[in-house]
Design a protein around this motif. Structure first.
Motif, mmCIF file in Angstrom:
data_model
loop_
_atom_site.group_PDB
_atom_site.id
_atom_site.type_symbol
_atom_site.label_atom_id
_atom_site.label_comp_id
_atom_site.label_asym_id
_atom_site.label_seq_id
_atom_site.Cartn_x
_atom_site.Cartn_y
_atom_site.Cartn_z
ATOM 1 N N PRO A 112 0.918 -1.255 0.109
ATOM 2 C CA PRO A 112 0.016 -0.082 0.132
ATOM 3 C C PRO A 112 0.991 1.151 -0.164
ATOM 4 N N VAL A 113 1.927 1.318 0.716
ATOM 5 C CA VAL A 113 2.780 2.391 0.831
ATOM 6 C C VAL A 113 3.322 2.777 -0.649
ATOM 7 N N VAL A 114 3.743 1.571 -1.322
ATOM 8 C CA VAL A 114 4.295 1.618 -2.508
ATOM 9 C C VAL A 114 3.310 2.099 -3.702
ATOM 10 N N VAL A 115 2.094 1.685 -3.516
ATOM 11 C CA VAL A 115 1.192 2.157 -4.526
ATOM 12 C C VAL A 115 0.996 3.671 -4.337
ATOM 13 N N PHE A 131 0.572 10.554 5.514
ATOM 14 C CA PHE A 131 1.210 9.471 4.880
ATOM 15 C C PHE A 131 2.421 9.452 5.038
ATOM 16 N N LEU A 132 3.280 10.674 4.923
ATOM 17 C CA LEU A 132 4.621 11.020 5.135
ATOM 18 C C LEU A 132 4.951 10.222 6.539
ATOM 19 N N LEU A 133 4.267 10.568 7.516
ATOM 20 C CA LEU A 133 4.464 9.645 8.925
ATOM 21 C C LEU A 133 4.327 8.432 8.765
ATOM 22 N N ALA A 134 3.194 7.946 8.113
ATOM 23 C CA ALA A 134 3.211 6.403 7.791
ATOM 24 C C ALA A 134 4.516 5.849 6.936
ATOM 25 N N LEU A 137 7.426 5.391 9.531
ATOM 26 C CA LEU A 137 7.397 4.690 10.302
ATOM 27 C C LEU A 137 7.548 3.189 9.771
ATOM 28 N N ALA A 138 6.918 2.955 8.373
ATOM 29 C CA ALA A 138 7.130 1.803 7.706
ATOM 30 C C ALA A 138 8.449 1.499 7.424
ATOM 31 N N LEU A 139 9.536 2.562 6.969
ATOM 32 C CA LEU A 139 10.643 2.123 6.434
ATOM 33 C C LEU A 139 11.576 2.013 7.656
ATOM 34 N N GLY A 140 11.182 2.746 8.734
ATOM 35 C CA GLY A 140 12.041 2.503 9.905
ATOM 36 C C GLY A 140 11.747 1.334 10.523
ATOM 37 N N GLY A 141 10.617 0.681 10.773
ATOM 38 C CA GLY A 141 10.246 -0.528 11.074
ATOM 39 C C GLY A 141 10.932 -1.676 10.232
ATOM 40 N N ALA A 142 10.998 -1.381 8.708
ATOM 41 C CA ALA A 142 11.813 -2.349 8.025
ATOM 42 C C ALA A 142 13.110 -2.579 8.094
ATOM 43 N N PHE A 143 13.965 -1.207 8.526
ATOM 44 C CA PHE A 143 15.410 -1.231 8.740
ATOM 45 C C PHE A 143 15.313 -1.790 10.248
ATOM 46 N N GLY A 144 14.456 -1.766 11.078
ATOM 47 C CA GLY A 144 14.871 -2.528 12.446
ATOM 48 C C GLY A 144 14.723 -4.110 12.273
ATOM 49 N N MET A 145 13.805 -4.389 11.516
ATOM 50 C CA MET A 145 13.471 -5.852 11.070
ATOM 51 C C MET A 145 14.742 -6.520 10.658
ATOM 52 N N ALA A 146 15.518 -5.647 9.575
ATOM 53 C CA ALA A 146 16.600 -6.156 9.116
ATOM 54 C C ALA A 146 17.772 -5.972 9.881
ATOM 55 N N VAL A 284 6.108 -1.579 11.311
ATOM 56 C CA VAL A 284 5.681 -1.588 9.943
ATOM 57 C C VAL A 284 4.385 -1.789 9.768
ATOM 58 N N LEU A 285 3.562 -2.545 10.660
ATOM 59 C CA LEU A 285 2.301 -2.847 10.465
ATOM 60 C C LEU A 285 1.552 -1.379 10.768
ATOM 61 N N ILE A 286 1.680 -0.801 11.890
ATOM 62 C CA ILE A 286 1.285 0.445 12.037
ATOM 63 C C ILE A 286 1.305 1.349 10.876
ATOM 64 N N GLY A 287 2.724 1.551 10.358
ATOM 65 C CA GLY A 287 2.724 2.149 9.132
ATOM 66 C C GLY A 287 1.822 2.158 8.071
ATOM 67 N N VAL A 288 1.717 0.844 7.921
ATOM 68 C CA VAL A 288 0.868 0.371 6.646
ATOM 69 C C VAL A 288 -0.649 0.654 6.872
ATOM 70 N N CYS A 289 -0.975 0.577 8.331
ATOM 71 C CA CYS A 289 -2.354 0.984 8.623
ATOM 72 C C CYS A 289 -2.712 2.594 8.336
ATOM 73 N N LEU A 290 -1.554 3.289 9.035
ATOM 74 C CA LEU A 290 -1.778 4.788 8.736
ATOM 75 C C LEU A 290 -1.785 5.090 7.306
ATOM 76 N N ALA A 291 -0.858 4.459 6.652
ATOM 77 C CA ALA A 291 -0.787 4.752 5.244
ATOM 78 C C ALA A 291 -2.273 4.631 4.395
#
Length: 306
Positions: A112-115, A131-134, A137-146, A284-291
């Protein structure tokens, strides 16, 4: 009188509950996919080929017997959907093989973020500030997971995470192609032709990578057949629900998939989340929901992994 058997509102509510039940079941079925990929005893791309191969007969029967609008012939958008779907599955299956099930499944749900980014950059449709906040959050969460991946649970966690992250781009392309194809064809016919076009591409990828093509045991063949079931029932159920529920409901509900996949990864493979992975996944999930919440005015943005 209101609230009776013939009350239109009661009927609409009943249909909505049924559609939601189908959606939840379909998303749970999709959560089986990363587990089955690892159990196929084949290479990652080969597993994608068998997913298509086992799904095509059932999809053909459904199309021919009135479950859709017939087989017809593919147009350019269906062909493009097939190419993107093959890229989606190839990169995701390699991601599943290299990183943890949770990382592979959560990271690909950034679609959803990419679209929304695509509509902003290419179509000049500026998203709301939320959306910018979302996105952050999503990218920060993805970095944290990696960063929080346990090397003992994955063969190449960084590369696997990057492959899984790229799936969000490929699936976004698939989604946009399907959206264009839906102007002239039903979801079932599009799924059939996308699968038919994607199958030889997955087989070619498996041959080029010199992967093992055939499972060695009955269990491996059963996993391949299970992937076909997941493809038809999981993807088909989500597509069916998309025409009956708000996009926002679907976009949030598909986030059940990483939870199911993570639980199964723990149960089947003994994978556990590190603290940083758990925080990253939740972010990431919070970011996607906010997006999705920020984009409620734009129907059609949705869906998660394949």
């Amino acid at each position: 009188m209101t609230g009776g058997v013939d009350d239109p509102r009661a009927k609409a509510a009943s249909r909505g509950l049924w559609a939601l039940a189908v959606l939840v079941f379909s998303v749970c079925v999709l959560g089986l996919a990363p587990i089955l990929v690892r159990l196929t005893e084949t290479g990652p791309a080969a597993a994608g080929f068998w997913r298509f191969a086992f799904a095509l007969p059932l999809l053909s029967i459904l199309c021919l017997r009135g479950g859709g609008d017939g087989m017809g012939v593919p147009d350019r958008w269906m062909a493009l959907a097939g190419v993107f779907l093959a890229l989606d599955l190839a990169f995701w299956h390699y991601g599943i093989a290299m990183t943890s099930v949770v990382n592979a499944t959560v990271l690909c749900n950034l679609t959803p973020v990419v679209v929304t980014l695509f509509t902003w950059v290419v179509l000049k449709d500026r998203p709301p500030k939320l959306f910018l906040l979302a996105l952050a959050l999503a990218l920060g969460g993805a970095f944290g997971m990696a960063a929080g991946s346990d090397p003992a649970q994955a063969s190449q966690p960084v590369l696997g995470d990057l492959f899984s992250l790229s799936v969000a781009v490929w699936y976004a392309g698939y989604f946009l192609a399907v959206k264009a194809a839906r102007r002239v064809a039903g979801a079932l016919r599009i799924t059939l032709w996308a699968s038919m076009i994607g199958a030889p591409l997955m087989l070619l990828a498996a041959l080029l990578m010199r992967e093992p093509l055939l499972p060695e045991t009955t269990k491996g063949w059963a996993a391949c057949g299970g992937l076909g079931f997941v493809h038809v029932v999981g993807q088909g159920g989500v597509a069916w629900a998309l025409g009956r529920l708000p996009t926002s409901t679907i976009a949030v509900t598909v986030l059940i998939q990483p939870i199911v996949a993570g639980a199964l990864g723990w149960f089947v493979f003994g994978e556990s989340l590190t603290a940083l992975q758990a925080v990253g996944a939740l972010t990431v999930l919070i970011g996607v929901c906010l997006a999705q919440k920020s984009n409620l005015r734009a129907p059609g943005v949705a869906l998660g992994s394949s």
